[in-house]
Design a protein around this motif. Structure first.
Motif, short mmCIF file in Angstrom:
data_model
loop_
_atom_site.label_atom_id
_atom_site.label_comp_id
_atom_site.label_asym_id
_atom_site.label_seq_id
_atom_site.Cartn_x
_atom_site.Cartn_y
_atom_site.Cartn_z
N GLU A 1 23.67 -8.29 13.94
CA GLU A 1 22.74 -8.57 15.03
C GLU A 1 21.30 -8.58 14.56
O GLU A 1 20.40 -8.97 15.30
N ASP A 2 21.05 -8.15 13.34
CA ASP A 2 19.70 -7.86 12.86
C ASP A 2 19.07 -8.97 12.04
O ASP A 2 18.06 -8.77 11.38
N GLY A 3 19.64 -10.18 12.06
CA GLY A 3 19.08 -11.29 11.31
C GLY A 3 19.78 -11.56 9.99
O GLY A 3 19.56 -12.62 9.39
N GLN B 1 22.42 -14.21 10.68
CA GLN B 1 21.68 -15.40 11.10
C GLN B 1 21.05 -16.10 9.90
O GLN B 1 21.03 -17.33 9.82
N GLY C 1 22.62 -17.43 20.02
CA GLY C 1 21.67 -16.33 20.00
C GLY C 1 20.44 -16.58 19.18
O GLY C 1 20.19 -17.69 18.68
N SER C 2 19.66 -15.52 19.02
CA SER C 2 18.35 -15.61 18.38
C SER C 2 18.43 -15.85 16.89
O SER C 2 19.44 -15.55 16.25
N SER D 1 15.98 -11.74 15.81
CA SER D 1 17.09 -10.80 15.65
C SER D 1 16.62 -9.54 14.93
O SER D 1 17.00 -8.42 15.30
N GLN E 1 16.26 -5.71 16.55
CA GLN E 1 17.05 -4.60 16.04
C GLN E 1 16.20 -3.40 15.68
O GLN E 1 16.65 -2.26 15.81
N CYS F 1 12.73 -15.21 21.01
CA CYS F 1 14.18 -15.15 21.16
C CYS F 1 14.76 -16.51 21.55
O CYS F 1 14.05 -17.40 22.00
N THR G 1 19.22 -8.58 21.62
CA THR G 1 19.42 -10.01 21.39
C THR G 1 20.89 -10.41 21.41
O THR G 1 21.20 -11.59 21.56
N MET G 2 21.80 -9.44 21.25
CA MET G 2 23.21 -9.67 21.51
C MET G 2 23.70 -8.48 22.32
O MET G 2 24.27 -7.54 21.78
#
Length: 385
Positions: free
Chosen positions: A132-134, A137, A149-150, A155, A159, A322, A345-346
């Protein structure tokens, strides 16, 4: 290995968009991620999409899993585990790293790798670090694969509670008093770091909330009523993150608001209120997911208050850059001001989670919500945007 779960003949034309639902992960929120994934898998319209479930084990292996949402629920107060659904104890899924090729490959030791077909979009229902923290991504950006999502920056900001608060403050959103203890501070001079917290308590009073700076689902959080409980609370937070955040208690009502990205931009849901749980000191992990403490949807607010918190939720969404979805959490203080606590973000996406409940009350049912998120991701390109 069972093949009943594998996509059939990726050369079929025309084919449905293929969604890889990625869940589990290495964070302490592994089990809740699986519960979320079970709800998403159950809701995805299989007449519209092909689905490929991919679970990340606690040690980081990407496993091909059974498409069996019923086995991804909390049972007897216990959350599920990816290993329980993995097709193999050793096999691994490899996502593409070449933006010109979206084929997913599955391999087991001593066997010829099997191509599972192309994926069109990833739905990463991962909570916490390593998802979830990038981090995920960033990998998907390099691969050129769209995702729900972002993006990387939002992200990461979403977080890390310290930098989230710094971003919000810079955009004029009000946040509560807090202090951060970084790992190097603790390693360099533990007594000085501890004094920093005690001085903060002297300024703002007890109780304090001691949290991992980069975790969610209320995991690792302790409400500390006095000095005697501080060391234990610090140790609990540091079990989940070497960087800790200490917040002053705010007197007020807990209000949440969902944000969803539409074709014309982000919009806010009706807000919800989280009343103080009867059997818990605060809205902790067990109150949220095990005992399912009910929220009030919609929140009993005045029309003016509702409009204000909806506007602030969208402002927070925009401030952190976001995309897709966000749940924004606020305190409505005794002086009538909204103080933003955090964004997710999630957010929790289980059937009992507040985010889908708020959108249901706003006229969007769970299945439509999932579809809107997938369609928004398919419309969006990867890379700079």
């Amino acid at each position: 290995m069972s093949t009943e779960n594998l996509p059939q003949n990726p050369e079929q034309s025309p084919r449905k968009p293929r969604v890889a639902v990625v869940f589990g992960g290495r964070s302490s929120e592994h089990g809740i991620s699986m519960v979320t994934a079970g709800a998403v898998l159950k809701a995805i319209d299989r007449t519209t999409y092909d689905v490929l479930p991919i679970g990340i084990t606690r040690d980081g292996r990407w496993a091909l899993t059974a498409d069996d949402p019923e086995r991804m629920a909390i049972t007897e107060r216990r959350t599920p585990d990816v290993e329980e659904l993995a097709e193999s104890g050793e096999g691994g899924v490899v996502l593409p790293v070449d933006p010109t090729n979206r084929e997913v490959v599955y391999g087991e030791p001593g066997s010829v790798p099997k191509v599972l077909g192309e994926i069109d979009v990833v739905f990463p229902v991962l909570h916490g670090p390593y998802g979830e923290d990038g981090t995920l991504q960033g990998m998907l950006e390099l691969s050129g694969v769209p995702y729900v999502g972002s993006g990387v920056l939002a992200s990461a900001v979403g977080q890390d509670k310290e930098y989230m608060k710094r971003v919000f403050t810079s955009f004029g959103l009000r946040v509560g008093p807090y202090v951060v203890i970084r790992p190097r501070e603790w390693e360099r001079d533990e007594s000085a770091a501890r004094k920093k917290i005690i001085d903060f308590a002297g300024e703002h009073g007890w109780p304090l909330f001691v949290k991992p700076a980069r975790a969610g689902s209320s995991i690792g959080i302790t409400k500390v009523d006095d000095l005697s409980g501080l060391d234990e609370a610090i140790a609990e937070a540091q079990r989940h993150d070497p960087k800790i955040l200490v917040e002053a208690a705010l007197r007020g009502r807990e209000i949440e608001c969902g944000v969803l990205e539409f074709e014309d931009g982000p919009r806010a849901s009706v807000p919800a209120e989280i009343p103080p749980p009867d059997t818990h000191a605060y809205y902790d992990f067990e109150a949220k997911y095990i005992d399912s403490t009910p929220g009030l949807v919609p929140a009993p607010l005045t029309p003016e208050e509702t409009a204000r918190v909806q506007r602030l939720a969208v402002d927070a969404f925009e401030a952190a850059s976001c995309e897709g979805l966000v749940r924004a959490d606020f305190f409505l203080t005794e002086d009538g001001e909204f103080v933003i606590n955090e964004i997710n973000t999630m957010p929790g996406f289980t059937p009992i989670s507040m985010y889908p409940k708020m959108w249901q009350a706003s006229g969007i049912e769970y299945g439509e919500l999932v579809d809107r998120l997938i369609q928004a991701a398919l419309r969006r390109s990867t890379g700079l945007r």
